[in-house]
Design an enzyme around this catalytic site. Structure first.
Site, mmCIF file in Angstrom:
data_model
loop_
_atom_site.group_PDB
_atom_site.id
_atom_site.type_symbol
_atom_site.label_atom_id
_atom_site.label_comp_id
_atom_site.label_asym_id
_atom_site.label_seq_id
_atom_site.Cartn_x
_atom_site.Cartn_y
_atom_site.Cartn_z
ATOM 1 N N TYR A 174 18.338 -15.914 -33.589
ATOM 2 C CA TYR A 174 16.943 -16.346 -33.795
ATOM 3 C C TYR A 174 16.365 -15.570 -34.968
ATOM 4 O O TYR A 174 16.937 -14.556 -35.372
ATOM 5 C CB TYR A 174 16.080 -16.187 -32.525
ATOM 6 N N HIS A 195 19.991 -10.967 -36.095
ATOM 7 C CA HIS A 195 19.357 -11.834 -37.089
ATOM 8 C C HIS A 195 20.242 -12.030 -38.318
ATOM 9 O O HIS A 195 20.920 -11.103 -38.740
ATOM 10 C CB HIS A 195 18.011 -11.245 -37.510
#
Ligand code: C5P
Length: 307
Positions: A235, A283
């Site tokens: 995400y 990430h």
């Protein structure tokens, strides 16, 4: 001779036209040399969607699809119904509508988004950051002792419970919720105190202005992941979401403090790196950095690389 009725109709038409153009201009233009959200070119147009609301408000309808994406990012066990009830409780305590100024054709609202990169060290960006209307910082960002490089003002501080810090009365707390418990934390941190557990310690009570609280919309997080990251990484990082938030609420966006160190770690300007294997966590740091560079190339943001 023109009758009074005709004059009335002509006046109404002129007024209607004026209102139409006012609405059209305020949606489309701003008074900056280049408005960051104007999207005539293909690459940007494909990604930027100004219809997605970055912040939650009380009268919003939630999509089950966005909830289904959101609940996977930190293995949420609660139902959609519990999510809706918790958001309902949220707006019994905090402003029902986020305090965001509308875009205006006669004004150029500028944002400084300040990531936590060690490249801010000795950058002397402080005065430039402080010049912008909106100054967005995040997580453990500190200014005391680093004013020359990072500035002194903070209008918005983006955080989640595990990264929360106390704020002064004039700063907006912007929560990025990764699970229902995070929204619950916000409610309790401003009232009874939060005594639940998480993967890292969280503040039980927070000092901040209750009237300036805002919460990122999970559907906005999904939009950033789908449209901008094209599903790469688990995400988006807090920093990349903060940057997109700035692009949605400001007309001109100045970006500071983004970029890993030479070993690929997201090291910070305010501390010595503790875990050299952390890299950019879950990430896609490289993808995000590439997008920041492309946005700068296309004049959608001004990117200050640091030192
Ligand atoms: O590390 P932390 O999450 O507190 O940093 C906030 C944001 O700043 C990150 O989410 C990332 O987007 C950005 N950052 C960066 N390069 C670093 C450190 C942080 O791009 N070296």
């Amino acid at each position: 001779m023109i009758s009074k009725v005709n004059v009335f109709f002509i006046l109404m038409m002129v007024m209607g036209n004026c209102l139409f153009w006012k609405a059209y201009m305020s949606q489309t233009f701003c008074a900056c040399t280049e408005c960051s959200s104007s999207s005539e070119d293909g690459w940007f147009k494909k990604r930027f969607d100004k219809s997605v609301q970055p912040l939650l408000s009380a009268n919003m309808n939630f999509s089950v699809d966005a909830f289904d994406w959101w609940k996977k990012i930190q293995s949420e066990q609660g139902s959609f119904d519990l999510f809706e009830r918790t958001v309902h409780d949220l707006f019994r305590m905090f402003p029902p509508k986020p305090d965001v100024k509308d875009h205006r054709p006669d004004y150029c609202r500028t944002c400084a988004v300040v990531g936590n990169s060690g490249n801010l060290d000795k950058s002397h960006y402080g005065p430039l950051i402080d010049l912008q209307d909106v100054v967005i910082r995040m997580n453990g960002a500190v200014t005391k002792g680093y004013e020359a490089d990072v500035g002194t003002r903070t209008t918005h501080h983006v955080m989640y419970p595990e990264s929360s810090v106390h704020l002064d009365e004039s700063t907006h707390l912007v929560l990025v919720p990764f699970k229902i418990k995070d929204i619950d934390w916000l409610i309790k941190a401003f009232s009874t105190g939060f005594f639940g557990r998480s993967y890292a310690p969280v503040l039980s009570k927070i000092k901040a202005n209750k009237n300036l609280v805002m919460v990122i919309n999970p559907a906005f997080m999904q939009y950033v992941h789908l449209k901008w990251l094209e599903k790469r990484g688990h995400y988006p990082s807090t920093g990349f979401m903060a940057l997109l938030l700035a692009m949605h609420i400001c007309d001109e966006v100045h970006v500071f403090g983004y970029g890993a160190d030479s070993d690929g770690n997201w090291s910070h300007y305010f501390e010595k790196l503790k875990d050299k294997h952390l890299k950019t966590g879950l990430h896609p740091g490289g993808v995000e950095y590439g997008l920041i560079q492309e946005l700068a190339k296309q004049n959608k943001i001004r990117f200050y690389k640091g030192f």
